[in-house]
Each structure stands twice: as C-alpha cells, then as structure tokens.
Motif scaffolding. Structure first.
Motif, PDB file in Angstrom:
ATOM      1  N   GLN A 262       9.704  -2.362  13.829  1.00  0.00           N
ATOM      2  CA  GLN A 262       9.011  -2.155  12.562  1.00  0.00           C
ATOM      3  C   GLN A 262       7.758  -3.016  12.569  1.00  0.00           C
ATOM      4  O   GLN A 262       7.817  -4.244  12.466  1.00  0.00           O
ATOM      5  CB  GLN A 262       9.929  -2.546  11.402  1.00  0.00           C
ATOM      6  CG  GLN A 262       9.424  -2.162  10.039  1.00  0.00           C
ATOM      7  CD  GLN A 262       9.695  -0.707   9.690  1.00  0.00           C
ATOM      8  OE1 GLN A 262      10.681  -0.144  10.133  1.00  0.00           O
ATOM      9  NE2 GLN A 262       8.802  -0.123   8.898  1.00  0.00           N
ATOM     10  N   SER A 264       5.167  -2.968  10.414  1.00  0.00           N
ATOM     11  CA  SER A 264       4.851  -3.409   9.059  1.00  0.00           C
ATOM     12  C   SER A 264       5.780  -2.671   8.110  1.00  0.00           C
ATOM     13  O   SER A 264       6.681  -1.941   8.556  1.00  0.00           O
ATOM     14  CB  SER A 264       3.384  -3.119   8.725  1.00  0.00           C
ATOM     15  OG  SER A 264       3.136  -1.714   8.757  1.00  0.00           O
ATOM     16  N   HIS A 265       5.561  -2.818   6.806  1.00  0.00           N
ATOM     17  CA  HIS A 265       6.464  -2.168   5.853  1.00  0.00           C
ATOM     18  C   HIS A 265       6.379  -0.653   5.918  1.00  0.00           C
ATOM     19  O   HIS A 265       7.302   0.044   5.506  1.00  0.00           O
ATOM     20  CB  HIS A 265       6.169  -2.652   4.431  1.00  0.00           C
ATOM     21  CG  HIS A 265       4.906  -2.068   3.846  1.00  0.00           C
ATOM     22  ND1 HIS A 265       3.655  -2.533   4.183  1.00  0.00           N
ATOM     23  CD2 HIS A 265       4.712  -1.047   2.965  1.00  0.00           C
ATOM     24  CE1 HIS A 265       2.729  -1.832   3.528  1.00  0.00           C
ATOM     25  NE2 HIS A 265       3.345  -0.928   2.789  1.00  0.00           N
ATOM     26  N   ASP A 266       5.256  -0.117   6.483  1.00  0.00           N
ATOM     27  CA  ASP A 266       5.101   1.344   6.495  1.00  0.00           C
ATOM     28  C   ASP A 266       4.869   1.947   7.879  1.00  0.00           C
ATOM     29  O   ASP A 266       4.693   3.158   7.997  1.00  0.00           O
ATOM     30  CB  ASP A 266       3.957   1.757   5.563  1.00  0.00           C
ATOM     31  CG  ASP A 266       2.629   1.110   5.918  1.00  0.00           C
ATOM     32  OD1 ASP A 266       2.622   0.177   6.753  1.00  0.00           O
ATOM     33  OD2 ASP A 266       1.593   1.522   5.365  1.00  0.00           O
ATOM     34  N   TRP A 267       4.883   1.135   8.939  1.00  0.00           N
ATOM     35  CA  TRP A 267       4.691   1.653  10.295  1.00  0.00           C
ATOM     36  C   TRP A 267       5.783   1.133  11.230  1.00  0.00           C
ATOM     37  O   TRP A 267       6.145  -0.045  11.175  1.00  0.00           O
ATOM     38  CB  TRP A 267       3.328   1.250  10.872  1.00  0.00           C
ATOM     39  CG  TRP A 267       2.167   2.050  10.344  1.00  0.00           C
ATOM     40  CD1 TRP A 267       1.329   1.701   9.336  1.00  0.00           C
ATOM     41  CD2 TRP A 267       1.726   3.335  10.798  1.00  0.00           C
ATOM     42  NE1 TRP A 267       0.376   2.679   9.126  1.00  0.00           N
ATOM     43  CE2 TRP A 267       0.603   3.699  10.012  1.00  0.00           C
ATOM     44  CE3 TRP A 267       2.175   4.228  11.772  1.00  0.00           C
ATOM     45  CZ2 TRP A 267      -0.077   4.896  10.182  1.00  0.00           C
ATOM     46  CZ3 TRP A 267       1.500   5.417  11.946  1.00  0.00           C
ATOM     47  CH2 TRP A 267       0.396   5.754  11.159  1.00  0.00           C
ATOM     48  N   GLN A 310       6.436   6.203  13.387  1.00  0.00           N
ATOM     49  CA  GLN A 310       6.956   6.618  12.094  1.00  0.00           C
ATOM     50  C   GLN A 310       6.137   5.934  11.002  1.00  0.00           C
ATOM     51  O   GLN A 310       5.889   4.719  11.071  1.00  0.00           O
ATOM     52  CB  GLN A 310       8.433   6.243  11.974  1.00  0.00           C
ATOM     53  CG  GLN A 310       9.187   6.898  10.846  1.00  0.00           C
ATOM     54  CD  GLN A 310      10.674   6.623  10.942  1.00  0.00           C
ATOM     55  OE1 GLN A 310      11.116   5.469  10.805  1.00  0.00           O
ATOM     56  NE2 GLN A 310      11.469   7.657  11.169  1.00  0.00           N
ATOM     57  N   HIS A 311       5.694   6.722  10.023  1.00  0.00           N
ATOM     58  CA  HIS A 311       4.832   6.183   8.968  1.00  0.00           C
ATOM     59  C   HIS A 311       5.392   6.549   7.599  1.00  0.00           C
ATOM     60  O   HIS A 311       5.602   7.733   7.295  1.00  0.00           O
ATOM     61  CB  HIS A 311       3.414   6.741   9.109  1.00  0.00           C
ATOM     62  CG  HIS A 311       2.477   6.319   8.022  1.00  0.00           C
ATOM     63  ND1 HIS A 311       2.323   4.994   7.641  1.00  0.00           N
ATOM     64  CD2 HIS A 311       1.641   7.042   7.208  1.00  0.00           C
ATOM     65  CE1 HIS A 311       1.442   4.919   6.664  1.00  0.00           C
ATOM     66  NE2 HIS A 311       1.015   6.138   6.376  1.00  0.00           N
ATOM     67  N   ALA A 312       5.643   5.501   6.784  1.00  0.00           N
ATOM     68  CA  ALA A 312       6.080   5.724   5.402  1.00  0.00           C
ATOM     69  C   ALA A 312       4.832   5.946   4.554  1.00  0.00           C
ATOM     70  O   ALA A 312       4.193   4.995   4.095  1.00  0.00           O
ATOM     71  CB  ALA A 312       6.888   4.536   4.897  1.00  0.00           C
ATOM     72  N   LEU A 313       4.488   7.202   4.355  1.00  0.00           N
ATOM     73  CA  LEU A 313       3.253   7.541   3.646  1.00  0.00           C
ATOM     74  C   LEU A 313       3.325   7.152   2.175  1.00  0.00           C
ATOM     75  O   LEU A 313       2.368   6.605   1.607  1.00  0.00           O
ATOM     76  CB  LEU A 313       2.986   9.039   3.787  1.00  0.00           C
ATOM     77  CG  LEU A 313       1.687   9.576   3.195  1.00  0.00           C
ATOM     78  CD1 LEU A 313       0.484   8.981   3.922  1.00  0.00           C
ATOM     79  CD2 LEU A 313       1.666  11.107   3.293  1.00  0.00           C
ATOM     80  N   THR A 314       4.450   7.445   1.556  1.00  0.00           N
ATOM     81  CA  THR A 314       4.732   7.065   0.168  1.00  0.00           C
ATOM     82  C   THR A 314       6.189   6.663   0.105  1.00  0.00           C
ATOM     83  O   THR A 314       6.931   6.815   1.094  1.00  0.00           O
ATOM     84  CB  THR A 314       4.473   8.243  -0.799  1.00  0.00           C
ATOM     85  OG1 THR A 314       5.480   9.250  -0.583  1.00  0.00           O
ATOM     86  CG2 THR A 314       3.085   8.853  -0.584  1.00  0.00           C
ATOM     87  N   PRO A 315       6.685   6.184  -1.027  1.00  0.00           N
ATOM     88  CA  PRO A 315       8.114   5.883  -1.116  1.00  0.00           C
ATOM     89  C   PRO A 315       8.993   7.101  -0.866  1.00  0.00           C
ATOM     90  O   PRO A 315      10.176   6.955  -0.498  1.00  0.00           O
ATOM     91  CB  PRO A 315       8.274   5.365  -2.557  1.00  0.00           C
ATOM     92  CG  PRO A 315       6.949   4.768  -2.881  1.00  0.00           C
ATOM     93  CD  PRO A 315       5.946   5.665  -2.203  1.00  0.00           C
ATOM     94  N   THR A 318       8.067  10.330   4.541  1.00  0.00           N
ATOM     95  CA  THR A 318       8.006   9.637   5.837  1.00  0.00           C
ATOM     96  C   THR A 318       7.577  10.640   6.893  1.00  0.00           C
ATOM     97  O   THR A 318       8.145  11.735   6.986  1.00  0.00           O
ATOM     98  CB  THR A 318       9.373   9.042   6.212  1.00  0.00           C
ATOM     99  OG1 THR A 318       9.776   8.101   5.214  1.00  0.00           O
ATOM    100  CG2 THR A 318       9.297   8.342   7.567  1.00  0.00           C
TER     101      THR A 318
END
Length: 401
Positions: A262, A264-267, A310-315, A318
C-alpha cells in the motif's frame, strides 16, 4: 473441398491420429488464472498476497487469515477465444475459430473461526478447453473435443503471530473428457470422466498492515480417461489400426510468489513471479499393436510475471489495472499440438469495483490475452494458429457479513 481420403497414403493416415491423440493425452487443456474475481482486472497481479476477498484461496489459502468475519464472493465469467486454424493446403478450407464462447462461474467463502483459525471453501473451474472444428477436412479424426474440470476446495488457515500465517487446502476435482468425430456414416461420440485429488499449501508474511508477501504451492491434478479408438485403413481393406488410449490429462504443479504494498491511502502496487512444471509431461507413451511411440521434448516449464496497481478513486470506487506475461509451454512453436493452441502470452487487465455500503460491493473486469502463434505438423492437416486472442469478461458480487 479436396477429399482427404483421396490424397492420403497409408503412412500419413497412421501418423495423423497418433499425433493427434498423443497431444491430447499429454498436456490436454489450457490452465487459466481467471475465475471471475477482481484478479482478472489486475491481470492476476498479487493474487497470492492481496488477500482482499475469499478468492485468495485459489492460489494461497494462507491469505484467509487476513480476512475478518465472514465473507462471500460470487463471480461469473465469459471467455471468447479467437483462435482460427489455417490449413497449409490452400485447397482445404480454414477453421474460423476453434474455441468461441466459453462461460464459467465461481464461488468463494471465508469465515474467521477465532483469532488464529480461518476456514474457506471454493468452487471454480480454471483448467480445460472446448474445441469445435466444425465441418472441416479433418472431421473424420476430430470434430469436437472438450476437456472440463470443476474443483471443490475446502481450505484452512492458521495465523501464527502478527507476521506469519500458514494455509492448506484440498482440491476435489471432477474432470470430463469428450471427443466427437464424423466418419461419413454419422457422428461417433466418446466420453469419460474421472475424479482426482490435489493439494495446496500457502504461506503469508505481513511486514506491516500495508506490506505482505505470499507464496502458494499447488500440486498437479492427474486424470485418467479411458478412450478406445479404432481407425479403418482404406488402403488395406478389411484391416484397421486400434488405438487404446489411457490419457493423462493434467494440470501441472506450480508455485506462485506474490507481493502487495500500500503506497498511500489510495494507491497500492502488487506483483507475481510464478512457475509451472509442464516439462513433466514429456514421457507419456501412446501404443499401437506392436508399436510404442513416445513423444519426448515437446513441453518445457513455464514462467509467469505480473505487475498491477489499485487506486481508490473515491470511498465507493476502486480501479484496477495490470499486465502479465507467461512463457510458452512448447519447446518449439513450429512443433505443437492441434488440440492445445498455446504459446507465450501477454495479459492486459482492467476493472473496477463499487461499494454500495461497507458490506456489499460489485466488481467488474475485462482482460485481453494475446498469444503467440503456433504451427502443427499433421500431414495433410498441417496448419497453424495465427496469434490467438482471448477476451475475458467478468462480474462479481462481494458480501461481508
């Protein structure tokens, strides 16, 4: 269309069926990593370490220790194989594609029993192939061939401490092998089925909650299919060649090493390094009365590389993406099997998942697989598969209880 019978001397008519069925009995099908989970959108990258859903037990049962509570993933998949077979003889018609559409489905469940133990069960099919050559020049030898395998897999994982987890699984496999040919006096069908067991062992090491590596081992699946085949010899009226085939249609043992990090929190980034033991199928024997033919050296071990992000685009959303490479199982792409159109392959995957709430999510994925072409030496039926392409479409539902 030129008549095959009118053009074939005695020796090619003997060698042709021997070569055809020797290939079918040695390696048989097509081993697929894709079973309709989010791994498809990642081109399989990180599949033994990602451990975000119960599908991790397909490659590494130790990953179940990373899943909390009870979780369920149900997937559906559709494969289209664009694999035409072009005959070398311009007087004979080519086959548009020998694969076409092929559906599949999967079911994965995990349950945390206590702080140490986790249990899982899975049902999937990831080995096999359906071939349909239709009304082609070689229909007297082969018109359709189907190799299907379905696996029921209970799994168990044990968390040793905050870093180490172990896992094991038992594969209960059911295989179906069917052949069809057109003799000119109507279609002849033969089929056989068999049960086979295999095992999986897994190891997961978590450096911290953001970084982990997983190692999964899968033993081979060995089926025994008994198909009796008798071929008339028109050049010798009243005689025939009898081929008694006890085929071993197997999926090979394999190792898969995966990593997940992981950023970062979104990547997140992940990857695979894998190996499959196809070379063990180089010593199978095909027999005729008074004659034994052993086809040695056709297959070699294969290697697998993959990387994905993997990218968390919004809550809720993904996004997944990945690329993978698998080396060819053939020693020589100019000397391959008619019934196993295969070669080195590049996979490109993309997908997304949407979380309706903390418990329910829906995933979608697409993967394009491009394979090197291969040539087949079968006398009058010699030809080649010009760079087959495979298209995978998948959707899955994930539920946390």
């Amino acid at each position: 269309m030129t008549s095959l019978a009118a053009r074939s001397p005695l020796m090619p008519r003997l060698v042709l069926p021997l070569t055809l069925f020797a290939a079918q009995g040695q390696a048989g099908g097509l081993y697929l990593y894709e079973t309709g989970t989010d791994d498809l959108g990642l081109a399989t990258a990180g599949m033994a370490a990602r451990a975000q859903d119960p599908g991790v037990q397909l490659m590494n049962p130790a990953g179940l220790s990373h899943l909390e509570g009870r979780q369920l993933t149900v997937g559906g998949q559709l494969l289209y194989g664009d694999a035409p077979y072009d005959l070398d003889d311009p007087a004979l018609s080519d086959v548009d594609t020998v694969i076409g559409w092929f559906p599949a489905a999967s079911f994965y469940y995990s349950q945390q029993l206590d702080e140490r133990w986790s249990f899982g069960v899975a049902t999937y099919g990831n080995f096999g192939l359906g071939l349909d050559y239709g009304d082609w020049a070689g229909k007297e030898l082969l018109k359709e061939a189907t190799l299907l395998a379905l696996t029921l897999q209970p799994s168990l994982a044990y968390r040793i401490d905050e870093h180490w987890s172990l896992g094991a699984a038992l594969g209960i496999n059911y295989g179906l092998f069917a052949l069809k040919r057109d003799t000119g006096q109507g279609e002849q069908k033969q089929d056989d089925s068999d049960w086979a067991l295999n095992g999986k062992l897994g190891l997961l090491y978590e450096f911290n909650p953001d970084t982990r590596i997983g190692l999964g081992y899968t033993s081979e699946v060995k089926y025994h299919f008994n198909i009796e085949r008798e071929f008339p010899l028109p050049d010798l009226p009243g005689t025939s060649a009898h081929l008694s085939l006890t085929g071993l249609v197997n999926s090979p043992q394999q190792l898969m090493l995966s990593a997940y990090h992981q950023l970062s929190h979104d990547w997140a980034i992940m990857g695979n390094l894998g190996w499959q033991d196809w070379s063990q199928y180089n010593s199978n024997e095909i027999t005729l009365p008074g004659r034994v033919i052993t086809d040695k050296g056709m297959y070699k071990d294969t290697y697998h590389l993959a990387v994905g992000v993997q990218h968390a685009l919004t809550p809720q959303w993904t996004l997944n993406g990945g690329i993978a490479y698998d080396s060819s199982a053939y020693e020589d792409q100019q000397n391959t099997s008619l019934t196993v159109p295969s070669g080195s392959a590049v996979r490109l995957g993309t997908g997304a998942s949407y979380a309706f709430n903390p418990q329910d999510s829906l995933g979608m994925g697409f993967e394009y697989l491009h394979m090197d072409g291969s040539s087949v030496a079968l006398g009058d039926l010699s030809g080649h598969y010009p760079d087959p392409d495979f298209y995978f479409f998948a959707v899955n539902y994930h539920r946390r209880f």
